[in-house]
Design a protein around this motif. Structure first.
Motif, PDB file in Angstrom:
ATOM      1  N   ASN A 351       1.141  -1.149   0.001  1.00  0.00           N
ATOM      2  CA  ASN A 351       0.075   0.023  -0.045  1.00  0.00           C
ATOM      3  C   ASN A 351       0.809   1.181  -0.076  1.00  0.00           C
ATOM      4  OD1 ASN A 351      -2.207  -1.376  -0.095  1.00  0.00           O
ATOM      5  ND2 ASN A 351      -2.868  -0.910   1.944  1.00  0.00           N
ATOM      6  N   LYS A 354       1.854   1.666  -3.573  1.00  0.00           N
ATOM      7  CA  LYS A 354       0.646   1.857  -4.416  1.00  0.00           C
ATOM      8  C   LYS A 354       0.164   3.231  -4.331  1.00  0.00           C
ATOM      9  CE  LYS A 354      -2.108  -1.560  -3.799  1.00  0.00           C
ATOM     10  NZ  LYS A 354      -3.591  -2.485  -3.524  1.00  0.00           N
ATOM     11  N   TYR A 355      -0.139   3.716  -3.000  1.00  0.00           N
ATOM     12  CA  TYR A 355      -0.559   5.082  -2.641  1.00  0.00           C
ATOM     13  C   TYR A 355       0.485   6.235  -2.379  1.00  0.00           C
ATOM     14  CZ  TYR A 355      -4.484   1.776  -2.552  1.00  0.00           C
ATOM     15  OH  TYR A 355      -5.329   0.922  -2.915  1.00  0.00           O
ATOM     16  N   ASP A 379       4.402   6.250   5.039  1.00  0.00           N
ATOM     17  CA  ASP A 379       5.155   6.789   3.354  1.00  0.00           C
ATOM     18  C   ASP A 379       4.659   8.040   3.369  1.00  0.00           C
ATOM     19  OD1 ASP A 379       2.300   7.580   2.380  1.00  0.00           O
ATOM     20  OD2 ASP A 379       1.905   5.189   2.887  1.00  0.00           O
ATOM     21  N   ILE A 384      -4.674  10.091   3.679  1.00  0.00           N
ATOM     22  CA  ILE A 384      -6.144   9.724   3.566  1.00  0.00           C
ATOM     23  C   ILE A 384      -7.040  10.587   4.291  1.00  0.00           C
ATOM     24  CG2 ILE A 384      -7.966   7.636   4.418  1.00  0.00           C
ATOM     25  CD1 ILE A 384      -5.268   5.577   4.364  1.00  0.00           C
ATOM     26  N   TYR A 397     -13.553  -1.830   1.237  1.00  0.00           N
ATOM     27  CA  TYR A 397     -13.435  -0.197   1.071  1.00  0.00           C
ATOM     28  C   TYR A 397     -12.363   0.198   0.276  1.00  0.00           C
ATOM     29  CZ  TYR A 397     -13.833   4.506   1.847  1.00  0.00           C
ATOM     30  OH  TYR A 397     -13.939   5.973   1.752  1.00  0.00           O
ATOM     31  N   GLN A 398     -12.545   0.973  -0.676  1.00  0.00           N
ATOM     32  CA  GLN A 398     -11.585   1.857  -1.190  1.00  0.00           C
ATOM     33  C   GLN A 398     -11.620   3.231  -1.295  1.00  0.00           C
ATOM     34  OE1 GLN A 398     -11.920  -1.063  -4.938  1.00  0.00           O
ATOM     35  NE2 GLN A 398      -9.502  -1.655  -4.368  1.00  0.00           N
ATOM     36  N   ALA A 399     -10.723   3.880  -0.964  1.00  0.00           N
ATOM     37  CA  ALA A 399     -11.117   5.546  -1.070  1.00  0.00           C
ATOM     38  C   ALA A 399     -11.243   5.824  -2.351  1.00  0.00           C
ATOM     39  CB  ALA A 399      -9.800   6.174  -0.460  1.00  0.00           C
ATOM     40  N   GLY A 408      -5.894  -3.895  -5.833  1.00  0.00           N
ATOM     41  CA  GLY A 408      -6.666  -4.793  -5.026  1.00  0.00           C
ATOM     42  C   GLY A 408      -7.976  -4.761  -5.246  1.00  0.00           C
ATOM     43  N   GLY A 410      -9.591  -4.150  -1.873  1.00  0.00           N
ATOM     44  CA  GLY A 410      -9.939  -3.498  -0.852  1.00  0.00           C
ATOM     45  C   GLY A 410      -9.945  -4.594   0.453  1.00  0.00           C
ATOM     46  N   GLY A 412      -7.080  -5.634   1.733  1.00  0.00           N
ATOM     47  CA  GLY A 412      -5.475  -5.598   2.295  1.00  0.00           C
ATOM     48  C   GLY A 412      -5.540  -5.344   3.897  1.00  0.00           C
ATOM     49  N   LEU A 413      -6.336  -3.922   4.208  1.00  0.00           N
ATOM     50  CA  LEU A 413      -6.155  -3.613   5.303  1.00  0.00           C
ATOM     51  C   LEU A 413      -7.258  -4.358   6.361  1.00  0.00           C
ATOM     52  CD1 LEU A 413      -5.972   0.120   4.870  1.00  0.00           C
ATOM     53  CD2 LEU A 413      -4.276  -1.491   5.538  1.00  0.00           C
TER      54      LEU A 413
HETATM   55  P1  ADP Z   1      -6.549  -2.072  -1.701  1.00  0.00           P
HETATM   56  O1  ADP Z   1      -5.287  -1.487  -1.553  1.00  0.00           O
HETATM   57  O2  ADP Z   1      -6.693  -3.475  -2.212  1.00  0.00           O
HETATM   58  O3  ADP Z   1      -7.609  -1.272  -2.377  1.00  0.00           O
HETATM   59  P2  ADP Z   1      -6.806  -1.860   1.237  1.00  0.00           P
HETATM   60  O4  ADP Z   1      -7.540  -2.600   2.067  1.00  0.00           O
HETATM   61  O5  ADP Z   1      -5.158  -2.572   1.172  1.00  0.00           O
HETATM   62  O6  ADP Z   1      -7.306  -2.378  -0.356  1.00  0.00           O
HETATM   63  O7  ADP Z   1      -6.805  -0.463   1.411  1.00  0.00           O
HETATM   64  C1  ADP Z   1      -8.085   0.204   1.461  1.00  0.00           C
HETATM   65  C2  ADP Z   1      -8.017   1.717   0.891  1.00  0.00           C
HETATM   66  O8  ADP Z   1      -7.079   2.391   1.890  1.00  0.00           O
HETATM   67  C3  ADP Z   1      -7.296   1.735  -0.357  1.00  0.00           C
HETATM   68  O9  ADP Z   1      -7.950   1.613  -1.471  1.00  0.00           O
HETATM   69  C4  ADP Z   1      -6.756   3.019  -0.087  1.00  0.00           C
HETATM   70  O10 ADP Z   1      -7.650   4.200  -0.702  1.00  0.00           O
HETATM   71  C5  ADP Z   1      -6.446   3.275   1.414  1.00  0.00           C
HETATM   72  N1  ADP Z   1      -5.007   3.107   1.664  1.00  0.00           N
HETATM   73  C6  ADP Z   1      -4.682   1.881   1.912  1.00  0.00           C
HETATM   74  N2  ADP Z   1      -3.289   2.367   2.377  1.00  0.00           N
HETATM   75  C7  ADP Z   1      -2.957   3.486   2.064  1.00  0.00           C
HETATM   76  C8  ADP Z   1      -1.870   4.422   2.198  1.00  0.00           C
HETATM   77  N3  ADP Z   1      -0.524   3.856   2.449  1.00  0.00           N
HETATM   78  N4  ADP Z   1      -1.847   5.588   1.748  1.00  0.00           N
HETATM   79  C9  ADP Z   1      -3.253   6.060   1.448  1.00  0.00           C
HETATM   80  N5  ADP Z   1      -4.457   5.387   1.175  1.00  0.00           N
HETATM   81  C10 ADP Z   1      -4.226   4.196   1.673  1.00  0.00           C
END
Ligand code: ADP
Length: 450
Positions: A351, A354-355, A379, A384, A397-399, A408, A410, A412-413
C-alpha cells in the motif's frame, strides 16, 4: 408450578407468607389475652373475697355478718361455711354442683355443670379451735379464655383480608410486569416480521425493565448492523468477482470472433490468466479473513525476532530497495505467527508504494514502548482524508473507486487488522492528505497466555 406465571407465583408466595404470619400473630394474641384474662379474674376474686373476710365473725358459736358484707359483687359469689363444711350464709349458683374440697388461699379452675368457675377459699379462725370457711366463686365465661370473640373476628376477617391482599397483590404485580409483556410482544413482532430496524419502547425511569428494553435495543442495533454488513459483504464480493469474469467472457468472445493469429490468441490467453489470478487471489484473501474471523485458522505464535523478519520480507519482496528505508533495526523479540506477520508487512508495504508518490519512500521502524512492541510502516504518499480513516479497515472499502487492472479489492487492510487482532494487538492509522500515512501495529510484548 413451573407453568405458573411469575405474577401468580409471587402472589401465592406472599399470600402463604401473610397467612402464616397472621396465624402466628393470632396464636400469640390468644396466648397473651388468655393469661391476662386469667390474671384479672383471679385478682378480682381475691380482692372481693378479702374485702368480705373482715365482715365475717363468729361470736359464741353463732355467725355475725356486718352490714358491708356483699353476697354477690363483681360477679363473685361469697359463701360462708361452718367448720364442718355446712353452708351457713350465701347462695351457691344453681349450676355449681361440684363437691370441691376446701383449700385455704388457693385459687383453682373447677368444671361444674358445663361451666367453669374460679374457686378461692379462706379459713377464718375463731377462738382456740373454731373457725369458718369463706368461699368465693367466679364464673369464667365460655371457653375460660375470654377470647372466643377474638377467634370469631379472626375467622371472619382473615379470609377476607387474604382475599383482598391476593386481588390487590396480583393487580400490582400485573401492572409492574406490564412493560415486560410489552417488551416480549415487540421482540416477538420484530422476529416474526424480521424487521430489525424496529425498537422496543423503553419504559421511563431506570428500573430493571428500562435496562432490559435498552439492552434489547442495543442487541437489535448490533444485529441490524451486522446484518447490513453481511448484505454489503455479499454484494461487494459478488461485484468483485463479476468484474474479472466479465473481462474473461469478453476476451473469449473477442478471441472467437477476431483472434485469428496465434499472437492475438496468446494475448487473450494472457489476459484471461491475469484475471483468473486476480479471482484466485480474491477468493484466497476472503477465505483467510473468514478463517481468521471464525477462529478455524488459529495463529501459531512463536518467539520471533521482528527485526530479522522485517529484513527477510523486505529483501524477498518486489519493491525497489532504494525507496524502502529501514534504518538500523535492533533485534526485538515478539510472539507472532511468522506467516501472518509476513502477510501484514507485505500488505502495508504494498500500500505504501501503491498510494505513494512516484519516487516517494516507505519507512519501516521497530521499537518497544512499555509493554508494547510497535511496528510502523509509513509513506510520504497521497494520505487518507480524516473522514475515510475509519472506513479503510472495512472489507472491500477503497477510497478511490476508479481502479486500474492491477489494483486490489479493498481487502488488504481488513486482513491487516484481523491479523493484529488475532495477535492480541491493534492498528493505529495516522494520515495527512497530501503528506503521507503511517500505519502502526501495537503488539503486547509478553508471551500469549495459553
Ligand atoms: P486495496 O489496496 O486493495 O484497495 P486496502 O484494504 O489495502 O485495499 O486499502 C483500502 C483503501 O485504503 C485503499 O483503497 C486506499 O484508498 C486506502 N489506503 C490504504 N493504504 C493507504 C496508504 N498507504 N496511503 C493512502 N491510502 C491508503
Amino acid at each position: 408450578m413451573k407453568k405458573l406465571s411469575a405474577k401468580v407465583k409471587i402472589t401465592i408466595w406472599y399470600l402463604l407468607l401473610m397467612g402464616l404470619m397472621a396465624g402466628l400473630m393470632l396464636a400469640f394474641l390468644l396466648l397473651i389475652s388468655g393469661s391476662v384474662y386469667q390474671q384479672n379474674a383471679m385478682s378480682q376474686l381475691d380482692q372481693t373475697l378479702r374485702s368480705n373476710l373482715t365482715q365475717v365473725s363468729l361470736t359464741d358459736g353463732s355467725l355475725t355478718l356486718a352490714e358491708e358484707f356483699q353476697f354477690y359483687q363483681n360477679g363473685v359469689y361469697t359463701l360462708v361455711y361452718s367448720q364442718n363444711e355446712a353452708l351457713l350464709a350465701g347462695q351457691v349458683p344453681v349450676a355449681f354442683t361440684a363437691q370441691e374440697p376446701f383449700q385455704n388461699g388457693l385459687t383453682r379452675l373447677v368444671e361444674s355443670g358445663g361451666s367453669q368457675y374460679y374457686v378461692l377459699d379462706f379459713w377464718v379462725p375463731s377462738g382456740w379451735d373454731g373457725g369458718l370457711w369463706v368461699r368465693g366463686l367466679l364464673e369464667a365465661p365460655e371457653g375460660a379464655q375470654g377470647s372466643s370473640g377474638l377467634l370469631w373476628a379472626a375467622a371472619l376477617s382473615l379470609p377476607l383480608f387474604l382475599l383482598l391482599a391476593a386481588v390487590g397483590g396480583y393487580w400490582i404485580a400485573r401492572r409492574a410486569f406490564r412493560p415486560l409483556d410489552h417488551i416480549t410482544a415487540t421482540a416477538d413482532a420484530i422476529s416474526q416480521a424480521s424487521d430489525l430496524s424496529a425498537r422496543v419502547e423503553v419504559p421511563s425511569g431506570s428500573n430493571e425493565f428500562a435496562r432490559l428494553a435498552a439492552t434489547f435495543n442495543q442487541m437489535f442495533a448490533r444485529l441490524e448492523r451486522s446484518f447490513e454488513a453481511e448484505t454489503q459483504f455479499t454484494a461487494d464480493a459478488s461485484h468483485e468477482l463479476r468484474t474479472p469474469v466479465a473481462v474473461i467472457k469478453s476476451a473469449c468472445e473477442y478471441a472467437e470472433t477476431y483472434g485469428e493469429t496465434p499472437e492475438e490468441q496468446r494475448e487473450t490467453l494472457a489476459m484471461i490468466h491475469r484475471q483468473a489470478d486476480k479471482m484466485s487471489q480474491l477468493i484466497d484473501q476472503l477465505l483467510r479473513i473468514t478463517r481468521l474471523d471464525q477462529g478455524t485458522e488459529a495463529a501459531r505464535r512463536e518467539e520471533t525476532d521482528l527485526a530479522e523478519l522485517v529484513r527477510q520480507v523486505c529483501d524477498e519482496g518486489p519493491w525497489p530497495a532504494d525507496r524502502l528505508v529501514r534504518n538500523d533495526l535492533q533485534p526485538l523479540a515478539a510472539w507472532v505467527d511468522r506467516t501472518l506477520m509476513t502477510r501484514l508487512l507485505q500488505n502495508l508495504i504494498d500500500n505504501g508504494f501503491k498510494y505513494g508518490r512516484p519516487q516517494g519512500k516507505v519507512w519501516i521502524t521497530l521499537g518497544q514502548e512499555g509493554e508494547e512492541v510497535l511496528l510502523t510502516v509509513a509513506d510520504d504518499g497521497i494520505g487518507i482524508p480524516p473522514d475515510q480513516q475509519e472506513k479503510v479497515w472495512q472489507r472491500f472499502y477503497q477510497a478511490d473507486p476508479a481502479r486500474g487492472e492491477h489494483s486490489g479489492a479493498g481487502l488488504g487492510l481488513a486482513m491487516v487488522q484481523k491479523i493484529a487482532q488475532v495477535h492480541g494487538g491493534f492498528m493505529v492509522l495516522e494520515s495527512t492528505p497530501g503528506r503521507g500515512s503511517s500505519f502502526t501495529l501495537h503488539l503486547p510484548a509478553h508471551p500469549p497466555t495459553p
